[in-house]
Design a protein around this motif. Structure first.
Motif, mmCIF file in Angstrom:
data_model
loop_
_atom_site.group_PDB
_atom_site.id
_atom_site.type_symbol
_atom_site.label_atom_id
_atom_site.label_comp_id
_atom_site.label_asym_id
_atom_site.label_seq_id
_atom_site.Cartn_x
_atom_site.Cartn_y
_atom_site.Cartn_z
ATOM 1 N N TRP A 260 0.841 -1.204 0.000
ATOM 2 C CA TRP A 260 0.000 0.000 0.000
ATOM 3 C C TRP A 260 0.878 1.256 0.000
ATOM 4 O O TRP A 260 0.646 2.192 -0.773
ATOM 5 N N SER A 261 1.889 1.293 0.853
ATOM 6 C CA SER A 261 2.731 2.485 0.947
ATOM 7 C C SER A 261 3.570 2.685 -0.310
ATOM 8 O O SER A 261 3.808 3.822 -0.736
ATOM 9 N N GLY A 265 3.147 5.941 -2.578
ATOM 10 C CA GLY A 265 4.308 6.819 -2.522
ATOM 11 C C GLY A 265 4.422 7.537 -1.202
ATOM 12 O O GLY A 265 4.991 8.628 -1.104
ATOM 13 N N SER A 266 3.861 6.958 -0.150
ATOM 14 C CA SER A 266 3.839 7.588 1.176
ATOM 15 C C SER A 266 3.870 6.506 2.244
ATOM 16 O O SER A 266 3.271 5.444 2.074
ATOM 17 N N ARG A 267 4.563 6.787 3.329
ATOM 18 C CA ARG A 267 4.530 5.891 4.495
ATOM 19 C C ARG A 267 3.598 6.441 5.570
ATOM 20 O O ARG A 267 2.913 5.681 6.253
ATOM 21 N N VAL A 268 3.555 7.779 5.710
ATOM 22 C CA VAL A 268 2.832 8.360 6.844
ATOM 23 C C VAL A 268 1.320 8.389 6.634
ATOM 24 O O VAL A 268 0.556 8.289 7.594
ATOM 25 N N ALA A 312 6.226 2.553 9.862
ATOM 26 C CA ALA A 312 6.991 3.490 10.680
ATOM 27 C C ALA A 312 8.493 3.298 10.485
ATOM 28 O O ALA A 312 9.246 4.276 10.377
ATOM 29 N N PHE A 313 8.947 2.047 10.428
ATOM 30 C CA PHE A 313 10.375 1.803 10.257
ATOM 31 C C PHE A 313 10.865 2.305 8.906
ATOM 32 O O PHE A 313 11.958 2.872 8.799
ATOM 33 N N THR A 314 10.076 2.101 7.865
ATOM 34 C CA THR A 314 10.471 2.591 6.554
ATOM 35 C C THR A 314 10.489 4.111 6.537
ATOM 36 O O THR A 314 11.404 4.738 5.976
ATOM 37 N N ALA A 315 9.481 4.726 7.153
ATOM 38 C CA ALA A 315 9.437 6.187 7.222
ATOM 39 C C ALA A 315 10.651 6.739 7.951
ATOM 40 O O ALA A 315 11.265 7.732 7.518
#
Length: 386
Positions: A260-261, A265-268, A312-315
């Motif tokens: 999904w992220s 193109g977004s993690r948050v 969160a870890f990827t962000a």
């Protein structure tokens, strides 16, 4: 020289992470046995199973530094070897204090896998595939917990289960030491001295939201078995199997969130939306603890609470950049494990007093607060550099 297969490196990183998770997050399966064998209250046993997370607090950033300076393979191999030794010693400890100290030392050693395996994964995958890759890596936690759930009924007492966990760590130690290849580091990356990403609030906010989300994750993971046995009157074997199945579902949720992220193109943004769902499910569970709906809502809460961890870890890694990724991931783990260390004891005390409903309601409120703390969208993060 031919580059190692990135999926093989991912598998080895998962194995290292999973071996640590088998004992760090699988100990709640031993809560009833610890109470019976050592004569502990639920709150005391909760503190004991939180000891590995407490041990991690002292070493996560240090292990991240070791991985940054000396390589991921060395860090993971040394840490898992020490964890094997401490778990073996814990299997023969008779006093609760000695057991708690050895659990803490095993957690401090196993922290190497948490700090270094993320760098292995991130170093071998490009940004557009990193969400899925980190999702796979984060699947190691629910899979490790599921393995612990399977082990707990198969072995006799605390000693047999701890020896089985030590054997898993030993096997993975050998595999990691023999097969892991550190991601390539250019001379420029090794010499990079980027400005601190902590000058901006975004990284602080991701850390803060992640810490709040630890509460529902550990409130469900640590007390699902106890709730099913004591409140819903399941037998221990059946409840263990159900919780283990939920861990596999949670692993699938982490993969889905990673994909999904990547697509978004977004993690948050996915992280914020999932926090809202997490809070809603926990509040519903709190309202339904004494009804037949409590069982399916508990399983749903387990799955949702663990599904967004990889986001969160990827962000964090992307906000920090290559020069700071090791330290930032160590700080991320430290904050989460600080909350994880105290959550079982606090939740256990609330359960022993007002009951399961207030405990789960508190976790739900904190999940909703995490949605507010999660930073808003910002410009695309720079690609990770090893």
């Amino acid at each position: 020289m031919r580059s190692p297969n990135r999926w093989a490196m991912l598998s080895l990183g998962m194995a290292a992470q999973g071996a640590g998770c088998v004992f760090m997050y699988g100990l709640p399966f031993l809560l009833p046995t610890l109470q019976a064998e050592l004569g502990l209250t639920l709150a005391q046993a909760g503190i004991l199973v939180g000891a590995p997370s407490a041990g991690m607090l002292a070493t996560l950033i240090a292990w991240g530094w070791v991985a940054d300076r000396h390589g991921e393979r060395l860090a993971m191999t040394a840490g898992l070897a020490l964890a094997t030794a401490f778990l073996t010693a814990a299997a023969f400890a008779a006093h609760p204090v000695a057991l708690g100290v050895l659990f803490a030392l095993a957690g401090a050693s196993g922290a190497a896998a948490n700090a270094a395996s993320g760098r292995v994964v991130l170093g071998w995958f490009p940004r557009e595939r990193r969400g899925v890759a980190m999702g796979w890596r984060q699947c190691a936690q629910p899979i490790g917990v599921a393995v612990a759930g399977v082990l707990a009924p198969l072995f006799t007492g605390v000693r047999g289960t701890l020896l089985a966990m030590a054997a898993i760590c030993a096997v993975v130690t050998v595999a990691v030491g023999a097969l892991v290849a550190d991601p390539p580091r250019t001379a420029a990356a090794r010499q990079a001295r980027a400005a601190s990403p902590y000058r901006e609030p975004a990284l602080w906010r991701v850390h803060g939201a992640s810490m709040l989300l630890v509460v529902p994750q550990f409130a469900t993971a640590a007390f699902a078995l106890t709730y099913l046995v004591h409140a819903r009157h399941w037998d221990v074997a059946g409840a263990s199997a159900l919780v283990a199945a939920a861990q596999f579902a949670g692993a699938g949720g982490r993969l889905a969130c990673g994909r999904w992220s990547d697509a978004a193109g977004s993690r948050v943004r996915p992280m914020r939306r999932l926090a809202l769902v997490n809070g809603a499910v926990m509040v519903l569970l709190a309202a339904a603890v004494a009804t037949p709906w409590g069982t399916p809502l508990m399983i749903a809460a387990l799955v949702v609470a663990m599904s967004g961890n990889g986001l969160a870890f990827t962000a964090v890694s992307e906000l920090a950049g290559g020069a700071w990724a090791g330290r930032a991931l160590g700080a991320q783990n430290t904050g989460q494990n600080l909350v994880a260390a105290v959550t079982p004891g606090v939740v256990g005390a609330i359960v022993a007093g007002p009951g399961f409903g207030p405990a789960f309601a508190l976790a739900g409120v904190l999940a909703l607060a995490a949605a507010l703390v999660t930073p808003s969208e910002r410009a695309p993060a720079p690609a990770y550099a090893a």
